[in-house]
Scaffold this active site. Structure first.
Site, mmCIF file in Angstrom:
data_model
loop_
_atom_site.group_PDB
_atom_site.id
_atom_site.type_symbol
_atom_site.label_atom_id
_atom_site.label_comp_id
_atom_site.label_asym_id
_atom_site.label_seq_id
_atom_site.Cartn_x
_atom_site.Cartn_y
_atom_site.Cartn_z
ATOM 1 N N HIS A 20 10.030 -65.621 -5.504
ATOM 2 C CA HIS A 20 10.859 -65.425 -4.315
ATOM 3 C C HIS A 20 10.268 -66.179 -3.128
ATOM 4 C CE1 HIS A 20 8.096 -62.521 -2.592
ATOM 5 N NE2 HIS A 20 8.213 -61.718 -3.633
ATOM 6 N N HIS A 23 6.549 -66.017 -2.306
ATOM 7 C CA HIS A 23 5.681 -66.816 -3.168
ATOM 8 C C HIS A 23 5.710 -68.282 -2.733
ATOM 9 C CE1 HIS A 23 6.728 -63.573 -6.312
ATOM 10 N NE2 HIS A 23 5.595 -63.267 -5.739
ATOM 11 N N CYS A 129 1.190 -46.164 -9.718
ATOM 12 C CA CYS A 129 2.518 -46.763 -9.488
ATOM 13 C C CYS A 129 2.620 -48.060 -10.283
ATOM 14 C CB CYS A 129 2.746 -47.030 -7.997
ATOM 15 S SG CYS A 129 4.266 -47.977 -7.686
ATOM 16 N N CYS A 132 3.527 -51.266 -8.203
ATOM 17 C CA CYS A 132 2.379 -51.904 -7.531
ATOM 18 C C CYS A 132 1.318 -52.323 -8.530
ATOM 19 C CB CYS A 132 1.705 -50.950 -6.542
ATOM 20 S SG CYS A 132 2.751 -50.375 -5.215
ATOM 21 N N CYS A 146 5.793 -43.746 -3.463
ATOM 22 C CA CYS A 146 5.237 -45.036 -3.077
ATOM 23 C C CYS A 146 6.165 -45.653 -2.028
ATOM 24 C CB CYS A 146 5.137 -45.950 -4.287
ATOM 25 S SG CYS A 146 4.905 -47.670 -3.843
ATOM 26 N N HIS A 149 8.042 -48.943 -3.149
ATOM 27 C CA HIS A 149 8.994 -48.879 -4.262
ATOM 28 C C HIS A 149 9.899 -47.655 -4.235
ATOM 29 C CE1 HIS A 149 5.766 -51.611 -5.579
ATOM 30 N NE2 HIS A 149 6.816 -52.338 -5.846
ATOM 31 N N LYS A 300 9.763 -55.645 3.948
ATOM 32 C CA LYS A 300 9.023 -56.578 3.110
ATOM 33 C C LYS A 300 9.915 -57.028 1.950
ATOM 34 C CE LYS A 300 5.161 -56.638 -0.054
ATOM 35 N NZ LYS A 300 4.023 -55.951 -0.625
ATOM 36 N N LYS A 303 10.403 -57.982 -5.178
ATOM 37 C CA LYS A 303 11.242 -58.065 -6.373
ATOM 38 C C LYS A 303 11.756 -56.678 -6.736
ATOM 39 C CE LYS A 303 7.660 -60.347 -7.776
ATOM 40 N NZ LYS A 303 6.618 -61.146 -8.399
HETATM 41 N N1 MSP Z 1 -0.953 -60.658 -9.062
HETATM 42 C C1 MSP Z 1 -1.312 -60.235 -7.745
HETATM 43 C C2 MSP Z 1 -2.253 -61.196 -7.086
HETATM 44 C C3 MSP Z 1 -3.519 -61.471 -7.819
HETATM 45 S S1 MSP Z 1 -4.484 -62.684 -7.076
HETATM 46 C C4 MSP Z 1 -5.811 -62.860 -8.090
HETATM 47 C C5 MSP Z 1 -0.055 -60.125 -6.870
HETATM 48 N N2 MSP Z 1 1.027 -60.819 -7.239
HETATM 49 S S2 MSP Z 1 2.420 -60.812 -6.469
HETATM 50 O O1 MSP Z 1 3.271 -61.722 -7.176
HETATM 51 O O2 MSP Z 1 2.908 -59.496 -6.304
HETATM 52 O O3 MSP Z 1 2.182 -61.291 -5.024
HETATM 53 C C6 MSP Z 1 1.450 -62.449 -4.760
HETATM 54 C C7 MSP Z 1 1.445 -62.846 -3.326
HETATM 55 O O4 MSP Z 1 2.745 -62.977 -2.823
HETATM 56 C C8 MSP Z 1 0.691 -61.911 -2.399
HETATM 57 O O5 MSP Z 1 -0.266 -62.662 -1.680
HETATM 58 C C9 MSP Z 1 1.737 -61.397 -1.477
HETATM 59 O O6 MSP Z 1 1.256 -61.235 -0.170
HETATM 60 C C10 MSP Z 1 2.725 -62.528 -1.517
HETATM 61 N N3 MSP Z 1 4.010 -62.077 -1.079
HETATM 62 C C11 MSP Z 1 4.836 -61.183 -1.689
HETATM 63 N N4 MSP Z 1 5.884 -60.967 -0.876
HETATM 64 C C12 MSP Z 1 5.745 -61.701 0.260
HETATM 65 C C13 MSP Z 1 6.521 -61.914 1.387
HETATM 66 N N5 MSP Z 1 7.656 -61.319 1.553
HETATM 67 N N6 MSP Z 1 6.065 -62.795 2.310
HETATM 68 C C14 MSP Z 1 4.926 -63.501 2.141
HETATM 69 N N7 MSP Z 1 4.183 -63.327 1.070
HETATM 70 C C15 MSP Z 1 4.522 -62.364 0.164
HETATM 71 O O7 MSP Z 1 -0.104 -59.441 -5.880
#
Ligand code: MSP
Length: 515
Positions: A20, A23, A129, A132, A146, A149, A300, A303
């Site tokens: 998304h 990412h 959870c 998370c 949570c 979620h 926030k 997914k």
């Molecule tokens: N798998 C773990 C990270 C492990 S690192 C060794 C994880 N994955 S995640 O896919 O859920 O999220 C990864 C990153 O995406 C996090 O740094 C999180 O802050 C970022 N983001 C998720 N949603 C976001 C926004 N809406 N805005 C900016 N970044 C966001 O956590």
């Protein structure tokens, strides 16, 4: 001189759905810094990847009627495709389900931590959870649910390996306090210190193979599977070859110069990861950049919540360079940024279609019309900046203040200072400041009138505009590499014997079509 090495990482994203906007955001940020350091002559290694394991992924795969491997192969590919579309220059893409490249590193790290006596077996009783993929305490929950979620966590009681995180509390505190690991922005340092001051508890480091069905087995203890800490954080070193015989990159690039992470996973990186590294006596990362969240409708993006903006939709309408622009200039890396389609369009029209695009097209048009595209000149004879009183005052110098002088003495130093401090939005602002100066320059000199009376002076004005565009293209190279290359090709700068000339062409279509 030997090149300085620079190792930068993105988070290792959960492959439980397609990527998304959040990412894409973190990855673009990291890419901009990787490209910038590359441009500065560093030897760069830039890592991205996906976390392919865990129950969240098994559940998502089951819902699609797929096995977990097939499912993560598909989602991970979507991350790679998005990276390609966004022009991400990562040197490697690590996947936690990659038995050949990731598992040896994760298992070697486990064994080292175990050998240092920092793992012990115990029973975990509490809440979990799955959304998370984390254990919860009462203070993490509202009405027992949570927050992220809106679900009740599972009650569990199970056999775990625990990691002695508590043992490292004092050490980690000092490391953060003394900037041995620099937290960017510094304002987040205190938050971490407060958290540590409340006391660090030992961590569940594995879960029974029955609860995690899809993961990396604990070495020598096949009825336990690694929990996220060792499984995911080890990606930063396994990707470099740690735990394998081909570990040249590990020797060259570890420790990381900067881990780019979201603020929500800062503790993960600034407390747990350093403790694991201390336990194994591996060097610590130098910096951790915690960026803010992109929010949508005040919430926030997640997914699991389902309020996700698809980056591909924005790219389809505006192009990937515009998305890179929005991420880098229109949001501060250190604060939360709201993104809506309306805001995006407004910024696009004002700063890309107008702003930059308009300056490029009118400069090139005049250059072609008045000089057949061939403009030559030098810094000494370039016209002074006449009406920019504020600039003159700021620089404290009137004599000889012209566009090249301004660029060399004010614009570029500020741009590089901001880039060095990871303030990419401020660095981008500086490039747009130069755009504003050049627009003002056109207003002041009116080359479209000047040409009727003084061709020589008009050429000097145009030379300044082209000179400025060349500098702008350099500054935006890490941010908008395709646009920068286009501008460079269009202005056709050549330097010979100290003379800078331009053999410009006019584009067949605007850089950014107005929306
Ligand atoms: N798998 C773990 C990270 C492990 S690192 C060794 C994880 N994955 S995640 O896919 O859920 O999220 C990864 C990153 O995406 C996090 O740094 C999180 O802050 C970022 N983001 C998720 N949603 C976001 C926004 N809406 N805005 C900016 N970044 C966001 O956590």
């Amino acid at each position: 001189m030997e090149k300085k090495k620079f190792y930068i990482t993105t988070p290792i994203y959960y492959a439980n759905a397609k990527p998304h906007l959040g990412h894409a955001y973190a990855t673009v940020l990291a890419d901009v810094f990787a490209r910038y350091r590359q441009g500065q002559g560093d030897k760069v290694f830039f890592l991205a990847g996906t976390a392919d394991h865990g129950e969240k992924i098994v559940r998502a795969a089951t819902k699609e009627g797929m096995g977990p491997q097939e499912f993560v192969d598909q989602t991970s590919e979507k991350f790679k495709e998005l990276h390609k579309t966004l022009g991400i220059t990562n040197d490697y893409f690590i996947r936690n389900s990659d038995k050949e490249h990731h598992w040896p590193g994760a298992q070697a790290l486990w064994k080292k931590i175990e050998a240092s006596g920092d793992l012990y077996q115990g029973v975990y009783k509490g809440l979990y959870c799955v959304g998370c993929e984390s254990f919860k305490t009462d203070k993490d929950l509202v009405n027992g649910k949570c927050l992220d979620h809106d679900t009740l966590p599972d009650e569990i009681e199970e056999e775990n390996y625990f990691f002695r995180l508590s043992k490292y509390a004092e050490k980690i505190k000092n490391i953060i306090k003394n900037n041995e690991i620099e937290i960017i922005p510094a304002s987040r340092k205190q938050e971490l210190l407060n958290f540590i001051n409340e006391g660090l508890q030992d961590l569940s480091f594995s879960r029974p193979a029955g609860t995690i069905t899809w993961g990396i087995p604990v070495p020598g203890k096949e009825n336990q599977m690694m929990y996220v800490w060792c499984e995911e954080l080890s990606s930063y070193i396994s990707a470099l070859g740690y735990g394998r015989s081909d570990d040249e990159n590990f020797k060259t690039f570890w420790p990381a110069d900067v881990h780019v992470v979201g603020k929500d996973i800062l503790r993960f990186h600034a407390i747990v990861w350093p403790a694991m590294l201390l336990s194994t006596e591996l060097p610590l990362p130098k910096k951790i950049l915690a960026h803010g969240m992109l929010i949508s409708g005040g919430k926030k993006m997640s997914k699991t919540i389902g309020n996700v903006i698809d980056p591909l939709d924005l790219i389809a309408e505006y192009g990937s360079e515009a998305l890179r622009y929005y991420f880098t200039r229109e949001t501060s890396p250190f604060e939360d940024g709201d993104i809506t389609v309306e805001k995006f369009k407004e910024a696009y029209n004002a700063n890309l279609a107008n702003g930059l695009g308009n300056l490029v097209s009118r400069t090139l048009k005049m250059s072609k019309q008045y000089f057949g595209g061939h403009v030559t000149g030098d810094r000494q004879s370039s016209p002074p900046i006449r009406t920019r009183v504020a600039v003159v005052a700021a620089l404290g110098e009137l004599a000889g203040l012209n566009i090249p002088y301004l660029v060399m003495n004010d614009i570029l130093p500020r741009y590089h200072n901001h880039m060095a401090a990871y303030e990419v939005n401020k660095a981008a602002d500086v490039a747009w400041e130069l755009i504003a100066h050049l627009d003002q320059f056109v207003t002041d000199y009116e080359p479209f009138k000047l040409i009727k009376t003084n061709k020589d002076a008009t050429e000097k004005v145009l030379w300044c505009l082209l000179y400025g565009l060349r500098e702008i293209s350099e500054m935006i190279t890490p941010l908008m590499p395709v646009t920068a290359e286009k501008i460079k090709a269009l202005i056709g700068a050549t330097e010979e014997g100290g003379t800078l000339s331009f053999k410009s062409t006019t584009p067949t279509e605007p850089l950014f079509i107005r929306k």
